[in-house]
Design an enzyme around this catalytic site. Structure first.
Site, mmCIF file in Angstrom:
data_model
loop_
_atom_site.group_PDB
_atom_site.id
_atom_site.type_symbol
_atom_site.label_atom_id
_atom_site.label_comp_id
_atom_site.label_asym_id
_atom_site.label_seq_id
_atom_site.Cartn_x
_atom_site.Cartn_y
_atom_site.Cartn_z
ATOM 1 N N HIS A 30 -21.861 10.447 -12.148
ATOM 2 C CA HIS A 30 -21.887 8.985 -12.190
ATOM 3 C C HIS A 30 -23.250 8.491 -11.708
ATOM 4 O O HIS A 30 -23.446 8.273 -10.503
ATOM 5 C CB HIS A 30 -20.784 8.408 -11.310
ATOM 6 C CG HIS A 30 -19.401 8.812 -11.707
ATOM 7 N ND1 HIS A 30 -18.894 10.077 -11.466
ATOM 8 C CD2 HIS A 30 -18.415 8.123 -12.340
ATOM 9 C CE1 HIS A 30 -17.658 10.142 -11.929
ATOM 10 N NE2 HIS A 30 -17.344 8.979 -12.470
ATOM 11 N N HIS A 262 -21.959 4.234 -16.141
ATOM 12 C CA HIS A 262 -21.054 4.438 -15.004
ATOM 13 C C HIS A 262 -20.724 5.908 -14.788
ATOM 14 O O HIS A 262 -20.941 6.441 -13.699
ATOM 15 C CB HIS A 262 -19.744 3.656 -15.188
ATOM 16 C CG HIS A 262 -18.728 3.962 -14.123
ATOM 17 N ND1 HIS A 262 -18.682 3.288 -12.926
ATOM 18 C CD2 HIS A 262 -17.734 4.884 -14.067
ATOM 19 C CE1 HIS A 262 -17.711 3.791 -12.181
ATOM 20 N NE2 HIS A 262 -17.120 4.752 -12.848
ATOM 21 N N GLU A 421 1.890 0.751 5.369
ATOM 22 C CA GLU A 421 2.029 2.204 5.515
ATOM 23 C C GLU A 421 0.800 2.961 5.012
ATOM 24 O O GLU A 421 0.331 3.909 5.661
ATOM 25 C CB GLU A 421 3.273 2.709 4.760
ATOM 26 C CG GLU A 421 4.595 2.245 5.331
ATOM 27 C CD GLU A 421 5.048 0.902 4.763
ATOM 28 O OE1 GLU A 421 6.162 0.458 5.097
ATOM 29 O OE2 GLU A 421 4.276 0.299 3.976
ATOM 30 N N HIS A 483 16.370 3.720 0.287
ATOM 31 C CA HIS A 483 15.809 4.185 1.547
ATOM 32 C C HIS A 483 16.171 5.641 1.849
ATOM 33 O O HIS A 483 15.811 6.149 2.919
ATOM 34 C CB HIS A 483 16.286 3.285 2.697
ATOM 35 C CG HIS A 483 15.586 1.961 2.753
ATOM 36 N ND1 HIS A 483 15.527 1.107 1.675
ATOM 37 C CD2 HIS A 483 14.897 1.356 3.751
ATOM 38 C CE1 HIS A 483 14.849 0.020 2.014
ATOM 39 N NE2 HIS A 483 14.447 0.150 3.264
#
Length: 673
Positions: A30, A262, A421, A483
């Site tokens: 890149h 890129h 999280e 859950h």
């Protein structure tokens, strides 16, 4: 040409041409970002950043994170120019080749001075927040004389699109991490094309709303960049976004400013045209001595600062404590683990706790047992740093005496991560990478799915981060299948270098913590129950049996007829079933296997002695993927075969056939076959 004649453009072009030549030689990479960011990198590394290539682990160095890890040749070029000994021109020439340290994305541990492994976009930003937070916490403890450094992170448009960036940016602003400076490569290009294809976000307003100082900067004006960095360093109450307006592939006459530059080499013709456009007549990989000498001088710029710091450390009243937390490497021989604090060695204290548990025989959830283990661990290992993603009371991760970390008080050892999280995991990586901390953080096991990107990097980098993941099965009950993490244990066990502990009682939980703390080069997951479990290890043993990964918990006299393998909340069911089978003349051995990864480290002889030659049946309240390597067949399993349901835990175990009666019936069926 003389040294005094060297210009900023020449210094920056040294980065550009090393990058484009290496990428062209590799036929992969890149070039756009290294070319676009070369001006900012030149200003940062020659005028601002505090580091010493000869002492790359200097504790008070500034930290630099390349969150846009695909721009790795930017960092490799800078390291070569500054004089890092491991970054030779041969390594540059072998970019992306097997055996070279110059991988496609920067990898910690492979390249001196690379603070963290990056590549998955956004991770580096969150790591940088962890690094910056670590600096503030240690500064509060040891003062400016020993801890006073900045964290710089370079990120691109893609990093800012990733969801983890929002979590991390929000936390950094909330905690007022004024020594964090983010240099955004605002080139408005992604792989697919212009950023207008996929986003209309006003990043300046976004960062300002999160409490950051925001400055718009011409990313190709060295004076403007210098002034902006100086202003950022003066603001000690806010992290700073330097929005560097750049042109991707800056200098390439035909491809600059397009997505063509890129993620692909420029091509021979475009590189030749760029050499002409930028007045760089030198062959590939050749940096004139006059230019290289200026860069090498910049690499030596902070040597005097490092020596003065070493003198301050030697004279400091904190010398012993500082060195203890920065060099503490718990022994792999559990018996000599750590001696920080006033309560004696950790090994002795853990042994005392185990003896107490075996004597008192509590019926206790392993998440509660984990907290009781931490109540012993945290006063001794004073560099543990706990936290939870808004589940402190459920994860049981906070113990007495741990002050809460906040923007008004960095002198703490516990962090409320909020409902973030993914950022929690990545921040813990940053805390661990900084040095001086053993971070642990809690959430429900099912939410490991949110954290996997960062957890995988914990494992890839080989750093000691401990994930306290509770509510580990259908045993959490009424919250239902959303859950209930039926597939998560298998997912984590499939991850190389991740240790997954699922203890069966309070003794095994305590031993699992001891193992996790001893694993300096691996992260650990502790999968813990919501529901109470009986104490099975009622006869005290000083030896840490969990360190073997699996062991015979209940044996038989003479030849065994069947071996029951189980973990966590199902081990007591296996014991009950084994007792019933014995009454019917079937000799059933129970093997507790709290950590398959540690079991696989044991000798072939030991593993064979534990597993035996009789038929084997595995029991776990999760899907059975992976257990067949021990049982020989996917049919030799009792557990989940799909998602769970919403009901009280006992009803769920009954409904899904995870009971001692089911184990007995299955064992008999296997023996009949």
């Amino acid at each position: 040409m003389t040294t005094t004649a060297i210009t900023h453009d020449q210094l920056a072009n040294a980065i550009r041409f090393l990058a484009m030549d290496a990428i062209q030689t590799a036929n992969s990479g890149h070039p756009g970002a290294p070319m676009g960011l070369a001006d900012a990198a030149t200003v940062l590394f020659t005028k601002h950043i505090k580091l010493d290539p000869a002492q790359s682990n200097w504790a008070d160095r500034d930290r630099f994170v390349l969150s846009a890890g695909h721009a790795s040749m930017l960092q490799y070029a800078v390291h070569y120019l500054l004089g890092y000994k491991d970054m030779s021109i041969e390594q540059i020439k072998n970019f992306r080749q097997l055996g070279a340290i110059t991988a496609g994305h920067p990898e910690r541990g492979h390249v001196s001075g690379v603070e963290t492994t990056t590549g998955p976009l956004g991770q580096g930003i969150a790591n940088a927040v962890g690094l910056a937070l670590a600096e503030r916490i240690q500064n509060a403890k040891f003062g400016d004389d020993l801890v006073d450094h900045f964290t710089y992170v370079m990120a691109g448009d893609g990093c800012l699109m990733e969801g983890i960036s929002h979590e991390a940016i929000d936390m950094a602003g909330h905690l007022k991490l004024g020594k964090l400076i983010l240099l955004w490569d605002d080139n408005s290009i992604t792989i697919d094309g212009g950023t207008e294809l996929s986003t209309s976000m006003d990043q300046h307003k976004r960062f300002a709303a999160a409490g950051w100082q925001v400055k718009k900067v011409d990313g190709h004006d060295p004076r403007a960049i210098d002034l902006a960095i100086r202003a950022a360093k003066r603001n000690t109450t806010q992290p700073t976004l330097l929005a560097l307006k750049t042109v991707i592939g800056h200098g390439a006459p035909n491809k600059a400013g397009t997505n063509k530059v890129h993620g692909a080499p420029l091509g021979v013709d475009e590189i030749a045209a760029t050499r002409t456009a930028l007045n760089w007549p030198y062959p590939a990989f050749e940096i004139p001595d006059e230019i290289l000498s200026v860069w090498r001088k910049a690499g030596r710029r902070s040597i005097s600062k490092r020596r003065k710091w070493q003198n301050r450390l030697a004279a400091s009243k904190h010398n012993e404590q500082f060195l203890a937390v920065h060099t503490a490497k718990p022994s792999s021989t559990l018996g000599t683990l750590g001696t920080l604090g006033t309560l004696g060695t950790l090994a002795a204290s853990i042994d005392d706790l185990k003896a107490k548990i075996s004597q008192e025989k509590p019926a206790q959830a392993t998440r509660v047992a984990s907290q009781k283990a931490l109540e012993v661990i945290n006063p001794i290992l004073t560099h543990t740093l706990g936290g939870s993603a808004d589940l402190t009371g459920s994860n049981n991760t906070l113990t007495a005496g741990m002050n809460i970390i906040s923007a008004n008080n960095y002198d703490g050892r516990y962090l409320y991560y909020g409902v973030r999280e993914h950022a929690m995991a990545a921040l813990m990586n940053g805390l661990a990478l900084h040095g001086g901390f053993i971070p642990y953080g809690g959430t429900f096991l099912v939410f490991a799915g949110y954290m996997l990107g960062a957890m995988r990097l914990s494992a890839l980098m080989g750093i000691r981060v401990i994930y306290v993941l509770t509510h580990d099965s259908i045993g959490l009950g009424e919250d239902g299948p959303t859950h209930q993490p039926v597939e998560t244990l298998a997912t984590l066990r499939a991850m190389p270098n991740m240790l997954v502990f699922r203890p069966c009682d309070a003794v095994e939980t305590t031993e699992s913590w001891q193992c996790a703390l001893s694993e300096v080069t691996s992260p650990s997951t502790l999968a813990l129950t919501r529901q109470n479990l009986p104490t099975l290890r009622t006869k005290h043993q000083t030896e840490n049996l969990c360190a073997k990964g699996g062991y015979v918990l209940q044996s038989v006299t003479g030849k065994r007829d069947i071996t029951l393998l189980a973990t966590g909340s199902e081990v007591h069911l296996a014991v009950d079933a084994a007792n019933a089978l014995t009454k019917h003349g079937i000799a059933a051995v129970v093997v507790s296997m709290p950590c398959q990864e540690l079991f696989e480290r044991q000798s072939k002889t030991y593993r064979a002695s534990v597993l035996g030659s009789a038929p084997r049946l595995a029991i776990e309240a999760a899907i059975g993927f992976g257990w067949e390597r021990y049982t020989g067949s996917a049919e030799h399993f009792i557990g989940m075969h799909g998602f769970g349901a919403s009901a009280p835990a006992p009803a769920l175990f009954e409904h899904f056939g995870i009971t001692s009666e089911a184990i007995i019936a299955k064992a008999r069926d296997l023996l009949e076959k």
